[in-house]
Design a protein around this motif. Structure first.
Motif, short mmCIF file in Angstrom:
data_model
loop_
_atom_site.label_atom_id
_atom_site.label_comp_id
_atom_site.label_asym_id
_atom_site.label_seq_id
_atom_site.Cartn_x
_atom_site.Cartn_y
_atom_site.Cartn_z
N ILE A 1 0.85 -1.19 0.00
CA ILE A 1 0.00 0.00 0.00
C ILE A 1 0.89 1.24 0.00
O ILE A 1 2.00 1.21 0.51
N THR A 2 0.38 2.28 -0.61
CA THR A 2 1.04 3.58 -0.58
C THR A 2 0.04 4.59 -0.06
O THR A 2 -1.17 4.49 -0.34
N TYR A 3 0.52 5.52 0.73
CA TYR A 3 -0.34 6.58 1.24
C TYR A 3 0.50 7.80 1.54
O TYR A 3 1.72 7.74 1.62
N PHE A 4 -0.16 8.92 1.71
CA PHE A 4 0.47 10.22 1.93
C PHE A 4 0.59 10.49 3.41
O PHE A 4 -0.36 10.29 4.17
N GLU A 5 1.77 10.92 3.85
CA GLU A 5 1.99 11.29 5.24
C GLU A 5 2.40 12.75 5.30
O GLU A 5 3.40 13.15 4.69
N ARG A 6 1.61 13.55 6.01
CA ARG A 6 1.86 14.98 6.11
C ARG A 6 2.98 15.29 7.10
O ARG A 6 3.07 14.67 8.15
N SER A 7 3.78 16.29 6.76
CA SER A 7 4.89 16.71 7.63
C SER A 7 4.38 17.68 8.70
O SER A 7 3.27 18.20 8.62
N LEU A 8 5.22 17.93 9.68
CA LEU A 8 4.89 18.89 10.74
C LEU A 8 4.70 20.29 10.14
O LEU A 8 3.76 21.00 10.51
N ILE A 9 5.55 20.67 9.19
CA ILE A 9 5.42 21.99 8.56
C ILE A 9 4.07 22.11 7.85
O ILE A 9 3.38 23.12 7.96
N ASP A 10 3.67 21.07 7.12
CA ASP A 10 2.38 21.08 6.43
C ASP A 10 1.23 21.14 7.43
O ASP A 10 0.26 21.88 7.23
N ARG A 11 1.34 20.41 8.51
CA ARG A 11 0.29 20.43 9.54
C ARG A 11 0.14 21.83 10.14
O ARG A 11 -0.96 22.31 10.36
N LEU A 12 1.28 22.48 10.43
CA LEU A 12 1.24 23.83 10.99
C LEU A 12 0.66 24.83 10.01
O LEU A 12 -0.16 25.67 10.38
N SER A 13 1.06 24.74 8.74
CA SER A 13 0.59 25.73 7.75
C SER A 13 -0.87 25.52 7.36
O SER A 13 -1.58 26.48 7.08
N GLN A 14 -1.35 24.29 7.38
CA GLN A 14 -2.73 24.00 6.99
C GLN A 14 -3.70 24.10 8.16
O GLN A 14 -4.91 24.19 7.96
N GLY A 15 -3.20 23.99 9.37
CA GLY A 15 -4.05 24.10 10.55
C GLY A 15 -4.78 22.83 10.93
O GLY A 15 -5.49 22.78 11.92
N ASN A 16 -4.63 21.77 10.17
CA ASN A 16 -5.28 20.50 10.50
C ASN A 16 -4.20 19.56 11.04
O ASN A 16 -3.55 18.84 10.30
N TRP A 17 -4.02 19.57 12.35
CA TRP A 17 -2.92 18.86 13.00
C TRP A 17 -3.05 17.35 13.02
O TRP A 17 -2.08 16.63 13.00
N PHE A 18 -4.27 16.85 13.13
CA PHE A 18 -4.47 15.47 13.56
C PHE A 18 -4.90 14.51 12.46
O PHE A 18 -5.32 13.40 12.75
N GLU A 19 -4.81 14.90 11.20
CA GLU A 19 -5.39 14.06 10.16
C GLU A 19 -4.50 14.01 8.93
O GLU A 19 -3.93 15.00 8.52
N ASP A 20 -4.40 12.81 8.36
CA ASP A 20 -3.74 12.61 7.07
C ASP A 20 -4.82 12.34 6.03
O ASP A 20 -5.91 11.88 6.37
N PRO A 21 -4.53 12.59 4.75
CA PRO A 21 -5.52 12.33 3.71
C PRO A 21 -5.93 10.85 3.66
O PRO A 21 -5.18 9.98 4.09
N SER A 22 -7.10 10.58 3.10
CA SER A 22 -7.62 9.22 3.01
C SER A 22 -7.08 8.46 1.81
O SER A 22 -7.28 7.27 1.70
N ASN A 23 -6.45 9.15 0.87
CA ASN A 23 -6.00 8.52 -0.36
C ASN A 23 -5.03 7.38 -0.08
O ASN A 23 -4.12 7.52 0.72
N ALA A 24 -5.21 6.27 -0.78
CA ALA A 24 -4.29 5.14 -0.68
C ALA A 24 -4.35 4.36 -1.98
O ALA A 24 -5.35 4.40 -2.70
N SER A 25 -3.28 3.66 -2.28
CA SER A 25 -3.21 2.80 -3.45
C SER A 25 -2.78 1.42 -2.96
O SER A 25 -2.08 1.31 -1.95
N ILE A 26 -3.19 0.37 -3.67
CA ILE A 26 -2.86 -0.99 -3.25
C ILE A 26 -2.55 -1.85 -4.46
O ILE A 26 -3.14 -1.68 -5.52
N ALA A 27 -1.59 -2.76 -4.28
CA ALA A 27 -1.28 -3.79 -5.28
C ALA A 27 -0.97 -5.06 -4.50
O ALA A 27 -0.13 -5.05 -3.61
N CYS A 28 -1.70 -6.13 -4.80
CA CYS A 28 -1.49 -7.41 -4.12
C CYS A 28 -1.05 -8.45 -5.15
O CYS A 28 -1.60 -8.50 -6.25
N ARG A 29 -0.07 -9.26 -4.78
CA ARG A 29 0.48 -10.25 -5.70
C ARG A 29 0.80 -11.54 -4.97
O ARG A 29 1.02 -11.55 -3.76
N GLN A 30 0.88 -12.60 -5.75
CA GLN A 30 1.34 -13.88 -5.23
C GLN A 30 2.84 -13.77 -5.04
O GLN A 30 3.58 -13.43 -5.96
#
Length: 156
Positions: free
Chosen positions: A52-81
């Motif tokens: 899976i891949t997902y976005f993780e917000r940095s401290l600088i981004d959290r401070l500038s955006q004002g939303n401290w406690f949440e990361d975006p919901s977007n995710a990607s997945i690839a499953c294989r044998q």
């Protein structure tokens, strides 16, 4: 309101089903935001690995955006044998079962991977999605793993 508080406490008390192992990290901008790549082995289906891949917000981004406690919901997945597939005792219902769960905010949002067995097509379906306590999210990704041969058939 009491029901919502009890549901939030239940989410906090629920352990992650399966640990993910970080296998990569990609810096996407100068403020320190990253894309995280994790590997997850299905605990009930030997020989299947999901990335899976997902976005993780940095401290600088959290401070500038004002939303401290949440990361975006977007995710990607690839499953294989990734080895011989041995299907254990899996939920065969239409809604399947969670394979992985990780909080994406302090209380209200989790990233989940759910496995569904498509018996007619002999395929395992893995869906990555966000689950929010207060509102649903249409952000999702899907990956499938076909089952071939007698040795890979799920046990009854």
């Amino acid at each position: 309101m009491t029901r919502m508080i009890l549901a939030a406490l239940a989410c906090l008390a629920t352990p992650q089903l399966l640990p993910a192992k970080e296998v990569g990290r990609i810096g996407v901008d100068w403020v320190g935001n990253d894309i995280i790549v994790e590997a997850i082995h299905d605990p009930k289906v030997a020989g299947v690995t999901c990335h899976i891949t997902y976005f993780e917000r940095s401290l600088i981004d959290r401070l500038s955006q004002g939303n401290w406690f949440e990361d975006p919901s977007n995710a990607s997945i690839a499953c294989r044998q990734t080895g011989p597939i041995i299907v254990g005792d899996i939920d065969r219902g239409r809604s399947g079962e969670d394979v992985f769960r990780e909080r994406r905010s302090i209380v209200l949002k989790t990233l989940r991977i759910r496995r569904i067995f498509d018996a007619e097509n002999q395929t395992l379906i893995y869906v990555a999605h966000a689950r929010e306590l207060t509102e649903g999210s249409a952000k999702m990704a899907v990956s499938t793993v076909p089952l071939f041969g007698d040795a890979t058939q799920p046990t009854e």
